[in-house]
Enzyme design. Sequence first.
Site, mmCIF file in Angstrom:
data_model
loop_
_atom_site.group_PDB
_atom_site.id
_atom_site.type_symbol
_atom_site.label_atom_id
_atom_site.label_comp_id
_atom_site.label_asym_id
_atom_site.label_seq_id
_atom_site.Cartn_x
_atom_site.Cartn_y
_atom_site.Cartn_z
ATOM 1 N N GLU A 19 -29.197 -1.336 -0.309
ATOM 2 C CA GLU A 19 -30.593 -1.719 -0.668
ATOM 3 C C GLU A 19 -31.321 -1.866 0.862
ATOM 4 O O GLU A 19 -32.342 -1.608 1.127
ATOM 5 C CB GLU A 19 -30.343 -2.914 -1.271
ATOM 6 C CG GLU A 19 -31.733 -3.427 -1.777
ATOM 7 C CD GLU A 19 -32.611 -4.255 -0.972
ATOM 8 O OE1 GLU A 19 -33.800 -4.543 -1.100
ATOM 9 O OE2 GLU A 19 -31.861 -4.869 0.201
ATOM 10 N N ASP A 55 -24.459 -4.457 -0.900
ATOM 11 C CA ASP A 55 -24.508 -4.593 0.532
ATOM 12 C C ASP A 55 -25.137 -5.722 1.190
ATOM 13 O O ASP A 55 -25.776 -6.446 0.432
ATOM 14 C CB ASP A 55 -25.284 -3.241 1.170
ATOM 15 C CG ASP A 55 -26.548 -3.076 0.958
ATOM 16 O OD1 ASP A 55 -26.950 -3.337 -0.284
ATOM 17 O OD2 ASP A 55 -27.696 -2.893 1.802
HETATM 18 ZN ZN ZN Z 1 -31.865 -8.257 -1.019
#
Ligand code: ZN
Length: 491
Positions: free
Chosen positions: A146, A79
Amino acid sequence: MAERIEELEPPALWRYFAEISKIPRCSKREGAAIDWLERVGREKGCATRRDPAGNLVIAVPATPGHEDAPTVVLQGHADMVCEKNADVAHDFSRDPIRPRIEGEWVKATGTTLGADNAIGVCAALAFLDTPEAVHGPLEILVTVDEETGLTGATNIAPGFITGKLLINLDSEEIGVFTVGCAGGRDSTITLRAPRETAAGLKTFRLSVSGLMGGHSGTDIHENRGNSIRILALLLQAALEEAGAADLRLGAFTGGSKRNAIPRESRAVVAVPPGGAAALRGAVERIGAQARAELSGIEGDWTIALEPLPGEGEPLASAADSRRLILLLNALPNGVQSMSVELRTLVETSNNVGVVEDAGDAWRVVCASRSSLAPAMESLIQRIRATARLAGAEVTHGDGYPGWTPDLRSPLLARAQEVYRRLYGRDPEVRAIHAGLECGLFTEKYPDLDLLSYGPDIKGAHSPDERVRIVTVEKMWEFTRALIEDLARARA
Ligand SMILES: [Zn+2]
């Protein structure tokens, strides 16, 4: 000089980067990118697997003769943070990122670039297109989400990776090895304080504003002003000068996010008419002291004491008001301890981040961090003790684990040796006082030996994000050499 990013070195890495840039992958909506990565792995003849959290592994077979080498996990996240400039028309759910070369950098066009962490992921993919690279079995681990909660790493399935060595490619400064990070845990303290209106008091608004603020982890060692603490300090002096029995607080609010150092805070304060001069005196005296303490750290910031018209403000009792003021002054705040092994690393800290006013209660939220689990535990106990002394209730979030630096890590030793051989000098070894996915991996996989590094990325999470081209090549060259070294060590 290259005009298209696909022509940069190494081409395998940059070609994948150009491809992934076309796929929308904001946090929690990175499914299409994971699908694409899985397809790439399969087309290259690799087995792939996913876990229920949505993470992906591409299992890359060893080059012939290195099948017995230890399996190395190369890890990054799929992401990206989706931010754009106001004047740019860009739909992150549909439009491709448009990377371009600008001098020594690659940048996007008015948006975040997603080099964080697509460069890391594409460096791992580049092994699929580099038959001359020597390596043992590789597991390319790509996590999801994340940036908005570390949920992919938090929920990674047990047994999903088999390698015992993990290289995280999500750091942002070339020549630096990251070997540790902080865990985090929040505390919410609720102090009940029913309100009523009262006659015959002089009412003021006392506010602190214009402080720098900053990240409650990576900026905590700067000793910047905390607006909640400054306000509490002013009020404690007023308590002592104006008389505790006579000072009553109304609405008290400060800060906005638990993980940011609070920049602004305000409180309604009421004293009997005879106490107004003492309140003013205390604010002036302690204000000057706070200014002196923060000179050279903070720029222009303001303390204001303004009379409020009328007597309509709902006020807490004098006893409850005193409890809040003492609580806010007594809570641990700022750096609590430094690491002994890595002298410049903040090991444990607390940020008194937010005070919310619920009308009949005040809620104080703290964000604690530590790279050492027992130190986190004792900090949490101190927060509990302080809350209890103030007669408040306290609850804690689940928190997430840190990654305690291990300077005797065999992976670190190999990496340092390879670095010295390639560049004739030592890399910098560092830990950070903030969260990384690595801390979460060590929780599920306690035997894992980890290391994190990456190219130079500046302005991450903003439309100014850019990656320094030459450091991408350097990261690739180093990774290839390290992986080869690890393969030969055992073959
Ligand atoms: Zn990162």
